[in-house]
Design an enzyme around this catalytic site. Sequence first.
Site, PDB file in Angstrom:
ATOM      1  N   ASN A 201      14.686  24.033   7.506  1.00 36.79           N
ATOM      2  CA  ASN A 201      15.760  23.089   7.809  1.00 36.79           C
ATOM      3  C   ASN A 201      17.100  23.624   7.311  1.00 36.79           C
ATOM      4  O   ASN A 201      17.239  23.953   6.129  1.00 36.79           O
ATOM      5  CB  ASN A 201      15.479  21.744   7.131  1.00 36.79           C
ATOM      6  CG  ASN A 201      16.561  20.722   7.400  1.00 36.79           C
ATOM      7  OD1 ASN A 201      16.696  20.232   8.523  1.00 36.79           O
ATOM      8  ND2 ASN A 201      17.351  20.396   6.388  1.00 36.79           N
ATOM      9  N   GLU A 202      18.052  23.742   8.221  1.00 31.87           N
ATOM     10  CA  GLU A 202      19.443  24.074   7.916  1.00 31.87           C
ATOM     11  C   GLU A 202      19.582  25.205   6.889  1.00 31.87           C
ATOM     12  O   GLU A 202      20.156  25.035   5.803  1.00 31.87           O
ATOM     13  CB  GLU A 202      20.179  22.817   7.449  1.00 31.87           C
ATOM     14  CG  GLU A 202      20.188  21.728   8.494  1.00 31.87           C
ATOM     15  CD  GLU A 202      20.997  20.494   8.135  1.00 31.87           C
ATOM     16  OE1 GLU A 202      21.338  19.731   9.048  1.00 31.87           O
ATOM     17  OE2 GLU A 202      21.281  20.299   6.932  1.00 31.87           O
ATOM     18  N   PRO A 203      19.084  26.403   7.204  1.00 35.02           N
ATOM     19  CA  PRO A 203      19.079  27.496   6.227  1.00 35.02           C
ATOM     20  C   PRO A 203      20.457  27.969   5.789  1.00 35.02           C
ATOM     21  O   PRO A 203      20.607  28.463   4.661  1.00 35.02           O
ATOM     22  CB  PRO A 203      18.300  28.606   6.950  1.00 35.02           C
ATOM     23  CG  PRO A 203      18.444  28.290   8.407  1.00 35.02           C
ATOM     24  CD  PRO A 203      18.463  26.795   8.474  1.00 35.02           C
ATOM     25  N   HIS A 299      21.445  21.315  15.125  1.00 36.02           N
ATOM     26  CA  HIS A 299      21.873  19.989  14.697  1.00 36.02           C
ATOM     27  C   HIS A 299      23.332  19.802  15.103  1.00 36.02           C
ATOM     28  O   HIS A 299      24.105  20.764  15.116  1.00 36.02           O
ATOM     29  CB  HIS A 299      21.725  19.825  13.180  1.00 36.02           C
ATOM     30  CG  HIS A 299      20.306  19.863  12.706  1.00 36.02           C
ATOM     31  ND1 HIS A 299      19.957  19.839  11.370  1.00 36.02           N
ATOM     32  CD2 HIS A 299      19.130  19.921  13.401  1.00 36.02           C
ATOM     33  CE1 HIS A 299      18.638  19.877  11.256  1.00 36.02           C
ATOM     34  NE2 HIS A 299      18.113  19.931  12.482  1.00 36.02           N
TER      35      HIS A 299
END
Length: 627
Positions: A201-203, A299
């Site tokens: 998630n969202e690195p 996202h």
Amino acid sequence: MKKLFFLLSIFSIAYPVQIFSQPIPVQFTINTRVQRHAISPYIYGTNQNMTGSERFTVFRQGGNRMTGYNWENNFSNAGADWYHSSDNYLTWVVGIPSSQERIPGIVVTRFVEQNNAAGAKSLATLQMAGYVARDGRQMVTEAQTAPSVRWREVKFRKQAPFSLNPDTTDAFVYMDEQVHFLINRFGLSSEGGIWGYSLDNEPALWPFTHPRIHPLAPTYREISDKGITLSHTIKRLDPGALVFGPVLYGISAYINFQDASDAATEGIGYDWFISYYLHRMKKASDTCGFRLLDVLDLHWYPEARGDNRITESNATTAADIEARLQAPRTLWDTGYYENSWIGQWRKEYLPLIPVIRKSINTFYPGTKLAFTEYTYGGGNHISGGLAQADVLGIFGRYDIFAAMHWLTGSSDYISSGYRLYRNYDGAGGSFGDTSVFAGTSDKVNSSVYASVTGPADSSLHIVVINKSTTSSLSGTFSITAGTNYPACKIWGMNKNSTSLYYAGLYAVTGNSFTITIPALTAYHIVLDPNFEVSSPLNNVFDNLRVYPVPAAGEVYIEIPDHVHGIQSARLVAPDGRIRHLTSDMFTVEANRIVLQTAKINLPSGMYILDFDTPEGRLKGKLLMQKE
């Protein structure tokens, strides 16, 4: 129940009527023969449940908590969201009793079981940042940053036999063993098992959201190398499972992976990080002989502003509402630039969806596109519901594969936006599965989307949105189709309630009709060749009394004792145009309807009054005259 019809007395209003803003004329063009393509059912997804009536098609188990989740013992870490706490938060959220908290993988298995029961797909998250929580002893200090005794190292491949009861005393947590565990529990994806896996998630934000796990900023090379290896690991075990990556948080990650240190070297020859990532995944897929990345996972939290950023809880001013209603145009509308730093300084990446599509088609053709987190805010205001409805229409029109809303506040009107497509009548009625052409002459004040079900045109669905905050729309719909539609039924959502309402059955002539759409209102219009419209004056009575009160600008209409409330009200003009009466135009008292004629902005003429009540339908004639 047999409907009752009553004839209202004919009367004259011979006094000046205050003129309010005229309806905005808009031409809507529908053509079922062109631009036909399937609408992915997975655009109606979510990260959190809402009222239970939205009929979501896919749930994602994601967010910052999943980066530090340890599937072996179900501990996770909050990162910067809450004091870097390692704890039992995820088992608590899922509703797992304390006696079952240490059952391996139960956070994921319970999530999947709930989704299976609801008939929805499951998008799970695998860990890729390097470490997961070892324990539930709450706050992790800076001195305990990984590697330390508070963490277990993540390995993508075990290189040893798998166990359904993983060893919680060793130093590692294995991703392939987790995938094997889920396959053993639910079967392969092709057999109804896990639908898809997100690559963490969202690195790009790990140094900010999870500095105890990954304090250094990740690079182009690191995140693509890890993505290639973990994708290969998944596909080796479950070839049919979809791989979603790289799960970028927003446009700064899209462009240069949050100013990654190797952007200037690794990124040579690429317009932005998205193109680089796609190309690396494509080359790795070519090398191994099968597709590694199925879905480009992004996202989107709009930066659009009025007085405030529209996604913030304080975005409630008139300027914020207007910005929210227009913000979906950033996804598709060439030449539209929102009021934000993106609209000012990053125009070359707008409109967003076409620019992303160009990268996909150039660097990894066939890759699907998903927005697995997004919101336009305004969950407690009609503008949030209309923006949600607008975005769902855009996702269907522009062939987005999957989308999952992320709640940042109230779900009230967000739920309404979903139900407009997925449960407009409260009985599972839904938008069609095949998108067809729908156009509007006024993209500022309106949006329109159309669909049919399957290859035929037997049932046509139109979602139309009035984005004006002050004016109604006089919308004329012209339909080109292989089917003749004699009538349409309308359901709506507006500022008066989060509940959707039935607005009536109306005649359609020559596949054309005109209706009035009040300000800040969306309609789901259904046309079907089997709909029938009876004469509005069949089986009527003339025993209702009407009392005009010119001095007050009102008309009193007596209603029978057995009628308990008005569900909706309309005036039908001599030319067939429909004006829906909003709550500020009439009130219902004990035994009468009070029309506020000064607020009914219509030219002189004979009109049909049409009221829906729980006990039936009241109809009659009204002569309006203006001086």
